[in-house]
Motif scaffolding. Structure first.
Motif, PDB file in Angstrom:
ATOM      1  N   ALA A  51       0.854  -1.191   0.000  1.00 51.28           N
ATOM      2  CA  ALA A  51       0.000   0.000   0.000  1.00 51.28           C
ATOM      3  C   ALA A  51       0.885   1.234   0.000  1.00 51.28           C
ATOM      4  O   ALA A  51       1.002   1.942   1.005  1.00 51.28           O
ATOM      5  N   PRO A  52       1.562   1.521  -1.128  1.00 51.15           N
ATOM      6  CA  PRO A  52       2.573   2.585  -1.156  1.00 51.15           C
ATOM      7  C   PRO A  52       2.031   3.976  -0.884  1.00 51.15           C
ATOM      8  O   PRO A  52       2.774   4.846  -0.424  1.00 51.15           O
ATOM      9  N   GLN A  53       0.747   4.232  -1.151  1.00 47.03           N
ATOM     10  CA  GLN A  53       0.205   5.579  -0.983  1.00 47.03           C
ATOM     11  C   GLN A  53      -0.587   5.751   0.317  1.00 47.03           C
ATOM     12  O   GLN A  53      -1.070   6.843   0.605  1.00 47.03           O
ATOM     13  N   ALA A  54      -0.742   4.676   1.099  1.00 46.18           N
ATOM     14  CA  ALA A  54      -1.519   4.760   2.330  1.00 46.18           C
ATOM     15  C   ALA A  54      -0.751   5.543   3.394  1.00 46.18           C
ATOM     16  O   ALA A  54       0.478   5.606   3.395  1.00 46.18           O
ATOM     17  N   GLN A  55      -1.496   6.163   4.303  1.00 43.21           N
ATOM     18  CA  GLN A  55      -0.902   6.966   5.367  1.00 43.21           C
ATOM     19  C   GLN A  55      -0.783   6.212   6.686  1.00 43.21           C
ATOM     20  O   GLN A  55       0.134   6.439   7.458  1.00 43.21           O
ATOM     21  N   LYS A  56      -1.724   5.307   6.955  1.00 45.02           N
ATOM     22  CA  LYS A  56      -1.732   4.603   8.232  1.00 45.02           C
ATOM     23  C   LYS A  56      -2.405   3.254   8.066  1.00 45.02           C
ATOM     24  O   LYS A  56      -3.528   3.175   7.565  1.00 45.02           O
ATOM     25  N   LEU A  57      -1.730   2.190   8.498  1.00 43.46           N
ATOM     26  CA  LEU A  57      -2.293   0.840   8.452  1.00 43.46           C
ATOM     27  C   LEU A  57      -2.216   0.210   9.840  1.00 43.46           C
ATOM     28  O   LEU A  57      -1.248   0.432  10.578  1.00 43.46           O
ATOM     29  N   ALA A  76      -0.561  -0.992  15.120  1.00 42.36           N
ATOM     30  CA  ALA A  76      -0.077  -0.267  13.950  1.00 42.36           C
ATOM     31  C   ALA A  76       0.928  -1.100  13.161  1.00 42.36           C
ATOM     32  O   ALA A  76       1.775  -1.782  13.741  1.00 42.36           O
ATOM     33  N   MET A  77       0.831  -1.030  11.836  1.00 48.92           N
ATOM     34  CA  MET A  77       1.815  -1.646  10.954  1.00 48.92           C
ATOM     35  C   MET A  77       2.890  -0.603  10.619  1.00 48.92           C
ATOM     36  O   MET A  77       2.637   0.599  10.645  1.00 48.92           O
ATOM     37  N   GLN A  78       4.082  -1.082  10.289  1.00 49.24           N
ATOM     38  CA  GLN A  78       5.197  -0.209   9.963  1.00 49.24           C
ATOM     39  C   GLN A  78       5.488  -0.264   8.464  1.00 49.24           C
ATOM     40  O   GLN A  78       5.416  -1.329   7.849  1.00 49.24           O
ATOM     41  N   LYS A  79       5.822   0.884   7.900  1.00 52.66           N
ATOM     42  CA  LYS A  79       6.074   0.971   6.458  1.00 52.66           C
ATOM     43  C   LYS A  79       7.549   0.770   6.149  1.00 52.66           C
ATOM     44  O   LYS A  79       8.419   1.327   6.819  1.00 52.66           O
ATOM     45  N   ASP A  80       7.809  -0.054   5.136  1.00 51.09           N
ATOM     46  CA  ASP A  80       9.168  -0.307   4.650  1.00 51.09           C
ATOM     47  C   ASP A  80       9.113  -0.277   3.129  1.00 51.09           C
ATOM     48  O   ASP A  80       8.767  -1.266   2.488  1.00 51.09           O
ATOM     49  N   GLY A  81       9.403   0.885   2.554  1.00 48.15           N
ATOM     50  CA  GLY A  81       9.253   1.039   1.116  1.00 48.15           C
ATOM     51  C   GLY A  81       7.778   1.094   0.742  1.00 48.15           C
ATOM     52  O   GLY A  81       7.013   1.897   1.290  1.00 48.15           O
ATOM     53  N   SER A  82       7.374   0.209  -0.159  1.00 51.37           N
ATOM     54  CA  SER A  82       5.970   0.173  -0.587  1.00 51.37           C
ATOM     55  C   SER A  82       5.133  -0.769   0.263  1.00 51.37           C
ATOM     56  O   SER A  82       3.911  -0.807   0.123  1.00 51.37           O
ATOM     57  N   TYR A  83       5.773  -1.540   1.121  1.00 54.84           N
ATOM     58  CA  TYR A  83       5.068  -2.530   1.939  1.00 54.84           C
ATOM     59  C   TYR A  83       4.944  -2.071   3.394  1.00 54.84           C
ATOM     60  O   TYR A  83       5.794  -1.331   3.907  1.00 54.84           O
ATOM     61  N   TRP A  84       3.880  -2.542   4.018  1.00 51.34           N
ATOM     62  CA  TRP A  84       3.665  -2.358   5.443  1.00 51.34           C
ATOM     63  C   TRP A  84       3.689  -3.733   6.087  1.00 51.34           C
ATOM     64  O   TRP A  84       3.252  -4.723   5.484  1.00 51.34           O
ATOM     65  N   SER A  85       4.160  -3.808   7.339  1.00 51.38           N
ATOM     66  CA  SER A  85       4.222  -5.105   8.006  1.00 51.38           C
ATOM     67  C   SER A  85       4.017  -4.949   9.510  1.00 51.38           C
ATOM     68  O   SER A  85       4.198  -3.863  10.072  1.00 51.38           O
ATOM     69  N   TYR A  86       3.643  -6.042  10.127  1.00 49.13           N
ATOM     70  CA  TYR A  86       3.501  -6.105  11.583  1.00 49.13           C
ATOM     71  C   TYR A  86       3.710  -7.547  12.013  1.00 49.13           C
ATOM     72  O   TYR A  86       3.183  -8.478  11.385  1.00 49.13           O
ATOM     73  N   THR A  87       4.483  -7.751  13.077  1.00 54.57           N
ATOM     74  CA  THR A  87       4.709  -9.086  13.631  1.00 54.57           C
ATOM     75  C   THR A  87       4.220  -9.117  15.068  1.00 54.57           C
ATOM     76  O   THR A  87       4.587  -8.264  15.876  1.00 54.57           O
ATOM     77  N   THR A  88       3.402 -10.097  15.374  1.00 56.62           N
ATOM     78  CA  THR A  88       2.828 -10.242  16.713  1.00 56.62           C
ATOM     79  C   THR A  88       3.851 -10.797  17.693  1.00 56.62           C
ATOM     80  O   THR A  88       4.912 -11.284  17.302  1.00 56.62           O
ATOM     81  N   GLU A  89       3.518 -10.769  18.949  1.00 57.61           N
ATOM     82  CA  GLU A  89       4.193 -11.603  19.930  1.00 57.61           C
ATOM     83  C   GLU A  89       3.746 -13.055  19.691  1.00 57.61           C
ATOM     84  O   GLU A  89       2.849 -13.317  18.895  1.00 57.61           O
ATOM     85  N   ALA A  90       4.375 -13.997  20.374  1.00 58.43           N
ATOM     86  CA  ALA A  90       3.972 -15.401  20.223  1.00 58.43           C
ATOM     87  C   ALA A  90       2.518 -15.566  20.678  1.00 58.43           C
ATOM     88  O   ALA A  90       2.148 -15.136  21.773  1.00 58.43           O
ATOM     89  N   LEU A  91       1.698 -16.163  19.834  1.00 57.28           N
ATOM     90  CA  LEU A  91       0.276 -16.337  20.109  1.00 57.28           C
ATOM     91  C   LEU A  91       0.001 -17.740  20.644  1.00 57.28           C
ATOM     92  O   LEU A  91       0.766 -18.674  20.382  1.00 57.28           O
TER      93      LEU A  91
END
Length: 394
Positions: A51-57, A76-91
């Protein structure tokens, strides 16, 4: 209004870039496939979205507010280039639901084809590793069958649909089986336990491991104002209601003998009390306690999962009017198991306390299981896996 349209258009445009092109089209192989969600060996889970043009995911997941009714915390997800990502704690070892919030528009993950409907919403889902989640996965074991069957209900004057699980080998054999009638909660239907509850997977896996006896499981539609799940009846495609007009009316309880009659006429089942069980969650727990008392010499095994009690104080019929007398008859007739499960943070916790006091007052024996968390499918799947091994063991 224009801003909202622009946001939704942006979100859909971003997501469209990720979707797989239709089968009849051909494109070069991707250099690297992006996976979302990615479940790691330690049960941490990574989500990714282009989502390269998004402001907040943000990720909206039911594990973030486990005790709430339909809990929907955000991270909140973090932006790295054109991609956003988020990693949980162990579920924990379980099945989880989630969506993605893109600049205020909550959408499903375009990289995850696995979705499930809960009442009127669809969610992506994933399963983590571990012993409990293994029961919810399709394993390399013999499989039973879930059939969608229509039955006549003379009491209601309608033709209605239910789901029936038959164990592995049923079609080719001659064995007669015991039956569990398994009831859903408010807003659900005959597809809730097979989808959100993972009933078939649980039964297949536990039968294969020898933990439970082979059985039929009947999952009816508990909203008598609907004949079938949304889109599966002549009513067509209608807005899905959580609280239908029939809730708490007693009509489900009054008509339940029609379901038993259909199953015992059309399937190879044992027809004695010792071969019948009934269990339900929330509204289905209310149905269960009233059905089992209204038909007080019908079930030897009763399971209440986060059960509600009276859901409509204005309804007046024999189901409710004669409940105290019926409950005492049920006690006097005897049963093998009256099992109650409740989460410590369930909003029905006090209701459960009051009902157990009612049982204590008449010296009606029961088994009580208190778990962590609240009014969630996490608990209801867990309760099913604990209730099943106690059925039909004699």
């Amino acid at each position: 209004m224009v801003k909202n349209i622009m946001i939704i258009g942006l979100c859909l445009g971003c997501i469209g870039l990720q979707r797989t092109i239709a089968q009849e089209n051909i494109r070069p192989a991707e250099k690297k496939r992006v996976v979302s969600p990615e479940v790691h060996a330690d049960n941490k889970v990574t989500f990714r979205i282009f989502a390269p043009q998004a402001q907040k995911l943000s990720i909206v997941g039911n594990w973030m507010d486990r005790n709430a009714f339909g809990g929907n915390g955000k991270q909140a997800m973090q932006k790295d280039g054109s991609y956003w990502s988020y990693t949980t704690e162990a579920l924990p070892s379980d099945l989880f639901l989630y969506q993605i919030d893109i600049d205020g528009a909550v959408l499903n993950d375009p990289l995850n084809v696995y979705q499930v409907r809960d009442v009127s919403n669809t969610f992506n889902y994933f399963l983590t590793g571990g012993e409990q989640a293994a029961l919810y996965k399709v394993q390399d074991v013999p499989h039973g069958t879930i059939a969608k069957r229509w039955y006549e209900s003379p009491t209601l004057g309608s033709t209605r649909r239910l789901s029936v699980y038959t164990p592995p080998g049923y079609e080719a054999g001659k064995t007669k089986y015991p039956v569990l009638y398994l009831l859903h909660g408010m807003g659900g239907d005959e597809e809730a336990w097979p989808s959100l509850g993972r009933a078939a997977q649980i039964l297949d896996n536990m039968i294969a491991s020898g933990k439970i006896k082979p059985m039929l499981v009947v999952m009816p539609n508990g909203h008598v104002s609907n004949t079938a799940a949304p889109g599966e009846s002549s009513r067509g495609q209608y807005p899905i209601d959580f609280f239908t007009p029939d809730v708490g009316s007693g009509k489900m309880e009054e008509s339940f003998a029609d379901i038993i009659g259909f199953i015992e006429h059309n399937y190879r089942v044992k027809k004695q009390k010792s071969a019948r069980a009934i269990a339900g969650l929330s509204m289905g727990g209310s149905h269960t306690l009233f059905i089992s008392s209204y038909l007080p010499n019908t079930f030897d095994y009763i399971g209440l999962f986060s059960a509600a009690f009276r859901m409509n104080e204005k309804a007046e019929n024999a189901v409710f009017r004669d409940f105290d007398k019926n409950l005492k008859r049920q006690k006097d007739n005897g049963y093998r198991l009256y099992w109650i499960g409740m989460g410590k943070e369930d909003f029905l916790y006090k209701t459960g306390e009051q009902y157990r006091k009612m049982l204590d007052d008449i010296q009606m024996k029961y088994t009580y299981r208190e778990s962590e968390g609240g009014h969630t499918w996490t608990n209801w799947r867990l309760y099913l896996t604990e209730f099943l091994p106690q059925l039909f063991q004699d």
